[in-house]
Design an enzyme around this catalytic site. Structure first.
Site, PDB file in Angstrom:
ATOM      1  N   LYS A   1      59.695 -53.181 -28.463  1.00 45.96           N
ATOM      2  CA  LYS A   1      61.074 -53.669 -28.553  1.00 45.96           C
ATOM      3  C   LYS A   1      61.583 -53.691 -29.987  1.00 45.96           C
ATOM      4  O   LYS A   1      62.765 -53.459 -30.231  1.00 45.96           O
ATOM      5  CB  LYS A   1      61.179 -55.080 -27.962  1.00 45.96           C
ATOM      6  CG  LYS A   1      61.180 -55.112 -26.456  1.00 45.96           C
ATOM      7  CD  LYS A   1      61.811 -56.412 -25.949  1.00 45.96           C
ATOM      8  CE  LYS A   1      61.753 -56.493 -24.438  1.00 45.96           C
ATOM      9  NZ  LYS A   1      62.214 -57.797 -23.941  1.00 45.96           N
TER      10      LYS A   1
ATOM     11  N   LYS B   1      59.346 -47.184 -17.283  1.00 45.12           N
ATOM     12  CA  LYS B   1      59.754 -48.196 -16.316  1.00 45.12           C
ATOM     13  C   LYS B   1      61.268 -48.142 -16.104  1.00 45.12           C
ATOM     14  O   LYS B   1      62.001 -47.897 -17.053  1.00 45.12           O
ATOM     15  CB  LYS B   1      59.382 -49.579 -16.883  1.00 45.12           C
ATOM     16  CG  LYS B   1      58.952 -50.574 -15.845  1.00 45.12           C
ATOM     17  CD  LYS B   1      58.469 -51.873 -16.468  1.00 45.12           C
ATOM     18  CE  LYS B   1      59.612 -52.802 -16.780  1.00 45.12           C
ATOM     19  NZ  LYS B   1      59.258 -54.229 -16.755  1.00 45.12           N
TER      20      LYS B   1
ATOM     21  N   LYS C   1      66.971 -51.882 -17.666  1.00 46.31           N
ATOM     22  CA  LYS C   1      68.409 -52.055 -17.899  1.00 46.31           C
ATOM     23  C   LYS C   1      68.802 -51.569 -19.280  1.00 46.31           C
ATOM     24  O   LYS C   1      69.975 -51.355 -19.555  1.00 46.31           O
ATOM     25  CB  LYS C   1      68.833 -53.514 -17.700  1.00 46.31           C
ATOM     26  CG  LYS C   1      67.825 -54.557 -18.096  1.00 46.31           C
ATOM     27  CD  LYS C   1      68.150 -55.904 -17.424  1.00 46.31           C
ATOM     28  CE  LYS C   1      66.925 -56.803 -17.377  1.00 46.31           C
ATOM     29  NZ  LYS C   1      67.098 -57.957 -16.517  1.00 46.31           N
TER      30      LYS C   1
END
Ligand code: TRP
Length: 361
Positions: free
Chosen positions: A115, A219, A222
């Site tokens: 991230k 994966k 969003k």
């Protein structure tokens, strides 16, 4: 106490639109658990702000995740549904865990590395400490079972490490205050009496690991810039059909056996989605569709997705139209959650040796 009372805790972040991966991998799995154990389902808004969130969008997404819990069948009379920021004990325990967890443990977290990306120096301190807050979420309820996706396994291990270090560091104090629970598996590293349980992950099976429609190795997410990569829970039938039609595949027909899906990530994902939506196995799906082309399988998958998702997406839309009703659910849930977490934090403050001048009882 002789044993920890079983309790489920899980959380979903209110960021972006909810998609099929959130539903099949998380929310739908909460429903059967609420009948097996007391369950606490949280909308983790404090986790969301580890990266920038637009305030109005955060409010919308918080109510949408709540609506999704309800629409999927989580019953607010049985399970506790609330948003994290409303129970202050999460933040308080997270700070304490910042002081238990070691820098080295957090540096190993692969999700932070992903991230934060190349610019880790510019990531928030909160993003780095994110797993400590997650441990606090779970342990503020002394929860024993945590349904999560495969990607959260490492954070669950960290939660167990934090619980174990706390139990060890304060072992004598826990006994002295009479707050211990008999350790079912004492070892040289783990004392005879514990304050925190070591929570068990309930990891979603491979059929509920939903991957991107554009790249079978990633994966469904969003944060993927391509909206074609995911099926959002608020997509209409036409959009769902279009996205499945455009989903990446290979030129071969479907195999008749599950082994034939090996190294065919996109085919594997679509078959997995079909199986999860139909409530069967990939093997059963291939019994029906083995030998057929994607041109035949994709329309069948679209029809199934629309049929299964339409009632729920309709219900989510109906629920979010009435924010007052959603907020009433969240308020009731927060009060019930606080009733569990407050006494735990009272114990924990005593264990640390904080003078309970104001909170003492
Ligand atoms: N980190 C989890 C995710 O991104 C969300 C989460 C926060 C969570 N706190 C939790 C999940 C506690 C389970 C238990 O999916």
């Amino acid at each position: 106490m002789t044993a920890f009372e079983p309790r489920v805790f899980s959380g979903v972040q209110p960021t972006g639109n909810l998609h099929l991966g959130n539903y099949l991998g998380a929310v739908s799995r909460f429903v059967p658990l609420q009948d097996q154990m007391p369950s606490v389902y949280c909308v983790v808004d404090l986790h969301a702000i580890t990266v920038w969130q637009d305030p109005a969008e955060l409010m919308r997404a918080t109510r949408e995740v709540t609506a999704a819990y309800l629409a999927a069948g989580v019953d607010p009379k049985k399970a506790i549904i609330f948003n994290q920021s409303q129970v202050k004990e999460h933040s308080e325990l997270a700070w304490m865990f910042n002081c238990i967890a070691r820098m080295g443990w957090l540096r190993r977290m692969t999700q932070f590395k992903e991230k934060a990306g190349k610019n880790a120096e510019n990531a928030s301190v909160g993003l780095f400490a994110y797993p400590n807050l997650m441990a606090a979420d779970i342990l503020a309820y002394r929860a024993t079972h945590v349904p999560v996706g495969d990607d959260q396994k490492q954070h669950l291990e960290l939660t167990r490490d934090i619980a174990q270090k706390f139990n060890n560091d304060y072992a004598e104090r826990i006994v002295e205050l009479g707050l211990g629970v008999t350790n079912p598996e004492p070892t040289p590293e783990s004392p005879a009496e514990l304050y925190f349980p070591l929570p068990e992950p309930l990891i979603a099976g491979p059929a509920t690991r939903i991957m991107s429609l554009r790249d079978g190795s990633k994966k469904m997410s969003k944060s993927d810039p391509s909206d074609l990569s995911r099926i959002n829970l608020n997509d209409d039938a036409e959009t769902i059909a279009k996205k499945i039609k455009k989903a990446k595949t290979d030129p071969d027909a479907l195999p008749s056996e599950v082994e034939g899906l090996k190294d065919r990530l996109e085919a594997d994902n679509l078959v997995g989605i079909y199986a999860a939506l139909a409530g069967t196995t990939k093997a059963d799906v291939l019994k029906e569709y083995g030998g057929q082309q994607f041109s035949a399988f994709k329309p069948a998958l679209s029809d199934l997705a629309v049929e299964k998702l339409a009632p729920m997406t309709g219900e989510i839309r109906r629920l979010v139209a009435d924010p007052t009703a959603i907020d009433a659910v969240l308020k009731d849930g927060a009060e019930r959650a606080a009733a569990i977490a407050e006494p735990v934090l009272h114990d924990v403050r005593r264990i640390f040796g904080f003078v309970e001048a104001r909170f003492g009882r």
